[in-house]
Design a protein around this motif. Structure first.
Motif, PDB file in Angstrom:
ATOM      1  N   TYR A  30      64.960  92.817 -20.847  1.00  0.00           N
ATOM      2  CA  TYR A  30      65.406  93.215 -19.509  1.00  0.00           C
ATOM      3  C   TYR A  30      64.769  92.301 -18.461  1.00  0.00           C
ATOM      4  N   PRO A  31      65.383  92.198 -17.282  1.00  0.00           N
ATOM      5  CA  PRO A  31      64.838  91.361 -16.218  1.00  0.00           C
ATOM      6  C   PRO A  31      63.891  92.152 -15.320  1.00  0.00           C
ATOM      7  N   ILE A  32      62.905  91.456 -14.776  1.00  0.00           N
ATOM      8  CA  ILE A  32      62.010  92.059 -13.795  1.00  0.00           C
ATOM      9  C   ILE A  32      61.892  91.102 -12.611  1.00  0.00           C
ATOM     10  N   ASP A  33      61.517  91.646 -11.462  1.00  0.00           N
ATOM     11  CA  ASP A  33      61.324  90.830 -10.255  1.00  0.00           C
ATOM     12  C   ASP A  33      59.834  90.528 -10.108  1.00  0.00           C
ATOM     13  N   HIS A  34      59.444  89.350 -10.583  1.00  0.00           N
ATOM     14  CA  HIS A  34      58.047  88.934 -10.542  1.00  0.00           C
ATOM     15  C   HIS A  34      57.647  88.640  -9.086  1.00  0.00           C
ATOM     16  N   PRO A  35      56.442  89.044  -8.677  1.00  0.00           N
ATOM     17  CA  PRO A  35      56.037  88.868  -7.279  1.00  0.00           C
ATOM     18  C   PRO A  35      55.948  87.416  -6.816  1.00  0.00           C
TER      19      PRO A  35
END
Length: 222
Positions: A30-35
């Motif tokens: 799954y994709p995540i929004d890295h800071p």
């Protein structure tokens, strides 16, 4: 959880539920929004363990697979473009094991070549049986020759299939070696109409030449 794409949240929870119920490993991408890096893809794997209070704890890890995901998408796009190009050119793919003689056709071969799937040759011997003797001799000589890897081969041959049809096919491909086995892989195109046109044109030219010669002879007699 705030960095997880909400579109995948339910899938992740469902995967956890199935893992808890079955006792099998939890696996999901799954994709995540890295800071700092923005959108990245991760792959999670974890083994469930039942606790004394009846709850389940997972022990596992997350791996950054962004580059792998990008490569997979690029391959998918390339294959899609290749399929489009092959369809536009009336071509399909094939592969021949140079050691065993096994032939593999892509699933569009029957449609592209206009031959029922049951009549497509599956072995080198089957293929040779469809050739006229001059082409068969040429093919046998080629097989018996030690062909260097990465050799490009182009052949145009007439095949006589079991349904009674005769088709001219053009093969273009390259030899390659993988895990010690050599194969010949490439594309094949039905050029029957082109060969018939060439034959008809050559016949017309011969008749024209005969007509010109006959006219000249008649003129000399007169």
């Amino acid at each position: 959880w705030g960095i997880i794409d909400q579109a995948y949240y339910e899938r992740i929870q469902t995967a956890f539920a199935r893992s808890a119920e079955s006792g099998k490993m939890w696996e999901i991408r799954y994709p995540i929004d890295h800071p700092t890096r923005g959108r990245i893809w991760v792959e999670g794997r974890a083994t469930p363990r039942k606790q004394s209070d009846g709850s389940t704890t997972w022990y596992g890890f997350l791996v950054d697979i962004t580059e792998r995901k990008r490569s997979e998408e690029e391959i998918h796009v390339s294959r899609s473009r290749l399929r489009t190009a092959l369809a536009a050119g009336g071509m399909c793919t094939f592969a021949a094991d140079m050691e065993t003689g096994d032939l593999i056709w892509d699933k569009r071969a029957s449609e592209v070549l206009g031959i029922d799937d049951q009549f497509l040759p599956r072995t080198r011997a089957d293929y040779m049986a469809l050739l006229a003797e001059p082409d068969a001799q040429d093919s046998r000589a080629l097989v018996e020759t030690e062909i260097p890897d990465e050799t490009v081969l182009v052949r145009e041959q007439e095949l006589r299939f079991g349904d009674g049809s005769r088709r001219w096919l053009a093969f273009a491909g390259q030899t390659r070696r993988e895990e010690g086995r050599q194969s010949f892989e490439g594309v094949v195109q039905d050029i029957t109409d082109r060969r018939r046109m060439e034959h008809s044109r050559a016949r017309s030219q011969r008749l024209e030449s005969i007509g010109t010669l006959a006219g000249g002879i008649a003129h000399d007699f007169n």
